[in-house]
Design a protein around this motif. Structure first.
Motif, mmCIF file in Angstrom:
data_model
loop_
_atom_site.group_PDB
_atom_site.id
_atom_site.type_symbol
_atom_site.label_atom_id
_atom_site.label_comp_id
_atom_site.label_asym_id
_atom_site.label_seq_id
_atom_site.Cartn_x
_atom_site.Cartn_y
_atom_site.Cartn_z
ATOM 1 N N PRO A 100 0.781 -0.856 -0.176
ATOM 2 C CA PRO A 100 -0.265 -0.143 -0.599
ATOM 3 C C PRO A 100 0.461 1.135 -0.260
ATOM 4 O O PRO A 100 0.284 2.335 -0.577
ATOM 5 C CB PRO A 100 -0.328 -0.150 1.035
ATOM 6 N N TYR A 101 1.760 1.251 0.948
ATOM 7 C CA TYR A 101 3.137 2.381 0.866
ATOM 8 C C TYR A 101 3.569 2.840 -0.944
ATOM 9 O O TYR A 101 3.579 3.459 -1.082
ATOM 10 C CB TYR A 101 3.691 2.120 1.875
ATOM 11 N N LEU A 102 3.707 1.426 -1.436
ATOM 12 C CA LEU A 102 4.809 1.829 -2.385
ATOM 13 C C LEU A 102 3.534 1.655 -3.799
ATOM 14 O O LEU A 102 3.569 3.181 -4.418
ATOM 15 C CB LEU A 102 4.886 -0.025 -3.060
ATOM 16 N N ALA A 103 2.354 1.980 -3.730
ATOM 17 C CA ALA A 103 1.377 2.377 -4.445
ATOM 18 C C ALA A 103 1.044 3.983 -4.609
ATOM 19 O O ALA A 103 0.819 4.673 -5.346
ATOM 20 C CB ALA A 103 -0.397 1.116 -4.105
ATOM 21 N N ARG A 104 1.285 4.032 -2.694
ATOM 22 C CA ARG A 104 0.683 5.559 -2.629
ATOM 23 C C ARG A 104 2.129 6.388 -3.747
ATOM 24 O O ARG A 104 2.171 7.125 -3.887
ATOM 25 C CB ARG A 104 1.359 5.879 -1.767
ATOM 26 N N GLU A 108 1.838 9.542 -6.118
ATOM 27 C CA GLU A 108 2.241 10.744 -6.271
ATOM 28 C C GLU A 108 3.677 10.620 -7.215
ATOM 29 O O GLU A 108 3.453 11.683 -6.986
ATOM 30 C CB GLU A 108 3.019 10.992 -4.769
ATOM 31 N N THR A 109 4.332 9.834 -7.176
ATOM 32 C CA THR A 109 5.643 9.784 -7.922
ATOM 33 C C THR A 109 4.947 9.680 -9.460
ATOM 34 O O THR A 109 5.846 10.317 -10.376
ATOM 35 C CB THR A 109 6.713 9.598 -7.848
ATOM 36 N N GLY A 110 4.387 8.849 -9.716
ATOM 37 C CA GLY A 110 4.073 8.399 -11.593
ATOM 38 C C GLY A 110 5.603 7.767 -11.788
ATOM 39 O O GLY A 110 4.766 6.944 -12.835
ATOM 40 N N GLU A 111 5.819 6.992 -10.963
ATOM 41 C CA GLU A 111 6.928 5.821 -11.363
ATOM 42 C C GLU A 111 7.068 5.127 -10.581
ATOM 43 O O GLU A 111 5.942 5.303 -9.889
ATOM 44 C CB GLU A 111 8.580 6.446 -10.890
ATOM 45 N N THR A 112 7.945 3.755 -10.945
ATOM 46 C CA THR A 112 7.179 2.561 -10.449
ATOM 47 C C THR A 112 7.840 3.110 -9.232
ATOM 48 O O THR A 112 9.433 2.921 -8.840
ATOM 49 C CB THR A 112 8.399 1.265 -11.640
ATOM 50 N N ALA A 113 7.502 1.522 -8.513
ATOM 51 C CA ALA A 113 8.099 1.611 -6.484
ATOM 52 C C ALA A 113 8.499 0.323 -6.247
ATOM 53 O O ALA A 113 7.848 -0.114 -6.612
ATOM 54 C CB ALA A 113 7.117 2.421 -5.714
ATOM 55 N N ASN A 114 8.967 0.405 -5.782
ATOM 56 C CA ASN A 114 10.061 -0.936 -5.281
ATOM 57 C C ASN A 114 10.877 -1.078 -3.336
ATOM 58 O O ASN A 114 10.296 0.404 -3.141
ATOM 59 C CB ASN A 114 11.246 -0.990 -5.840
ATOM 60 N N VAL A 124 18.257 -7.858 -2.732
ATOM 61 C CA VAL A 124 16.995 -8.356 -3.294
ATOM 62 C C VAL A 124 15.400 -8.627 -2.973
ATOM 63 O O VAL A 124 15.477 -7.209 -2.039
ATOM 64 C CB VAL A 124 16.654 -10.053 -2.448
ATOM 65 N N TYR A 125 14.887 -7.717 -4.356
ATOM 66 C CA TYR A 125 13.192 -7.077 -4.338
ATOM 67 C C TYR A 125 12.495 -8.094 -3.885
ATOM 68 O O TYR A 125 11.956 -8.984 -4.085
ATOM 69 C CB TYR A 125 13.400 -6.856 -5.493
ATOM 70 N N VAL A 126 12.083 -7.935 -3.176
ATOM 71 C CA VAL A 126 11.063 -8.382 -2.923
ATOM 72 C C VAL A 126 9.393 -7.621 -2.370
ATOM 73 O O VAL A 126 8.172 -8.183 -2.599
ATOM 74 C CB VAL A 126 11.299 -8.267 -0.808
ATOM 75 N N ALA A 127 9.283 -6.168 -2.959
ATOM 76 C CA ALA A 127 7.755 -6.195 -3.651
ATOM 77 C C ALA A 127 8.527 -4.258 -4.817
ATOM 78 O O ALA A 127 9.175 -3.630 -4.867
ATOM 79 C CB ALA A 127 6.698 -4.766 -2.660
ATOM 80 N N GLN A 128 7.036 -4.664 -5.624
ATOM 81 C CA GLN A 128 7.018 -3.814 -6.998
ATOM 82 C C GLN A 128 5.658 -3.221 -7.004
ATOM 83 O O GLN A 128 4.669 -4.300 -6.441
ATOM 84 C CB GLN A 128 7.394 -4.067 -7.751
ATOM 85 N N VAL A 129 5.645 -2.098 -6.985
ATOM 86 C CA VAL A 129 3.679 -1.687 -7.503
ATOM 87 C C VAL A 129 4.426 -0.789 -9.383
ATOM 88 O O VAL A 129 5.396 -0.110 -8.979
ATOM 89 C CB VAL A 129 3.147 -0.315 -6.917
ATOM 90 N N PRO A 130 4.292 -1.235 -9.915
ATOM 91 C CA PRO A 130 4.308 -0.451 -11.394
ATOM 92 C C PRO A 130 4.193 1.107 -11.510
ATOM 93 O O PRO A 130 2.897 0.825 -11.171
ATOM 94 C CB PRO A 130 3.942 -1.171 -12.455
ATOM 95 N N SER A 131 4.266 1.475 -12.673
ATOM 96 C CA SER A 131 3.830 2.768 -13.298
ATOM 97 C C SER A 131 2.855 2.452 -14.062
ATOM 98 O O SER A 131 2.858 1.317 -14.771
ATOM 99 C CB SER A 131 5.186 3.837 -13.438
ATOM 100 N N LYS A 132 1.745 3.181 -13.994
ATOM 101 C CA LYS A 132 0.766 3.660 -14.859
ATOM 102 C C LYS A 132 0.898 4.110 -16.334
ATOM 103 O O LYS A 132 1.074 3.920 -17.280
ATOM 104 C CB LYS A 132 -0.419 4.301 -14.664
ATOM 105 N N MET A 137 9.757 1.096 -15.338
ATOM 106 C CA MET A 137 10.491 -0.126 -14.885
ATOM 107 C C MET A 137 10.051 -0.756 -14.636
ATOM 108 O O MET A 137 8.865 -1.424 -14.000
ATOM 109 C CB MET A 137 11.192 0.751 -14.392
ATOM 110 N N PHE A 138 10.721 -2.746 -14.539
ATOM 111 C CA PHE A 138 10.185 -3.161 -14.408
ATOM 112 C C PHE A 138 11.192 -3.730 -13.827
ATOM 113 O O PHE A 138 12.218 -4.298 -14.793
ATOM 114 C CB PHE A 138 9.253 -4.407 -15.183
ATOM 115 N N THR A 139 10.885 -4.771 -12.466
ATOM 116 C CA THR A 139 12.209 -5.419 -12.092
ATOM 117 C C THR A 139 11.545 -6.565 -11.430
ATOM 118 O O THR A 139 10.475 -6.574 -10.574
ATOM 119 C CB THR A 139 12.567 -4.903 -10.353
#
Length: 265
Positions: A100-104, A108-114, A124-132, A137-139
């Motif tokens: 939920p924090y990554l989605a926010r 608010e930034t428009g970019e992919t959050a990790n 190690v990447y444990v969570a990601q919410v992609p940009s619209k 970017m995708f990890t």
């Protein structure tokens, strides 16, 4: 005697929290082993924990029987393989709590959050919410990378003693992912000093050409964690950095509180 006083204090603290003293002591020993690099001797544990050797020996014998600790041929003890499954499950849950924090951040930034953790010598990447955005970017969650070429790696290592950073880099090497990757320990340590000064880390085309990443650590996280946004260099500009970094820092602070509440519930 000092040990007796420590034991009395532990007993009072355990009684106050309604905990089980032997469990608390066992988990404390596991954490001390992790802090020491995963392998220790009984005398080292006794010196750092303040517990008497017979108590430590009894607890370690139980942990060995359960598979959470292994006794080496040199009579030292190391963290056992059964902890891996617990760690992997905890990492997945940490990612779930963070989403939920990554989605926010994305909103608010428009970019992919990790979200990423330091696992041994790797990120190690444990969570990601992609940009619209259509260009984003995708990890892959679960992907592992070396710290020296990532913003999250810099954020996670910024407050690690220099000699420990040098030792890590000596173990992993510093292969160049792009022509902008930092490939010497001195350059990386200079970058960490800049992270401490600025309060955030930057991956400027160092992992992938055309991609910039901004990252901050999550304060007081139960395990070393960082969050970041990543996007095309044409969007994550210096001007955008001035707007995005305060958002990253605010979300990291809120995530820290949420994790602390989850930890204590």
């Amino acid at each position: 005697m000092p040990t007796s006083n420590a034991s009395t204090t532990d007993t009072k603290a355990t009684a106050a929290t309604g905990g089980v003293q032997s469990l608390e002591r066992a988990f404390d020993l596991l954490e001390r082993m992790a802090d020491a690099g995963g392998e220790v001797g009984l005398s080292e544990l006794s010196a750092t924990s303040g517990l008497p050797l017979p108590t430590i020996h009894r607890l370690m014998r139980t942990l060995v029987a359960c598979g959470y600790v292994r006794q080496q041929t040199n009579r030292r003890y190391s963290l056992g393989p059964r902890l891996i499954r617990l760690g992997e499950s905890a990492s997945r849950l940490l990612g779930t709590w963070a989403r939920p924090y990554l989605a926010r951040l994305v909103e608010e930034t428009g970019e992919t959050a990790n979200m990423a953790l330091l696992d041994g010598d790797e990120i190690v990447y444990v969570a990601q919410v992609p940009s619209k955005h259509s260009m984003r970017m995708f990890t892959e969650v679960g992907r592992r990378v070396l710290p020296h070429s990532t913003g999250v790696g810099k954020a996670l290592l910024a407050h690690t003693p220099a000699e420990e950073v040098r030792a890590l880099l000596a173990r992993t090497g510093m292969p160049a992912a792009t022509e902008k990757t930092l490939t010497t320990p001195d350059a990386f340590l200079d970058a960490l000093e800049e992270v401490r000064r600025a309060g955030y880390a930057v991956d400027d085309n160092e992992q992938e050409i055309g991609v910039r990443c901004l990252a901050v650590s999550v304060p007081n996280s139960p395990t070393a964690a960082a969050i970041s946004i990543s996007g095309p260099a044409g969007r994550v500009t210096e001007a955008a950095t001035d707007r995005i970094v305060p958002i990253l820092q605010q979300v990291a602070a809120e995530l820290s509180v949420a994790l602390a509440n989850t930890n204590g519930s």
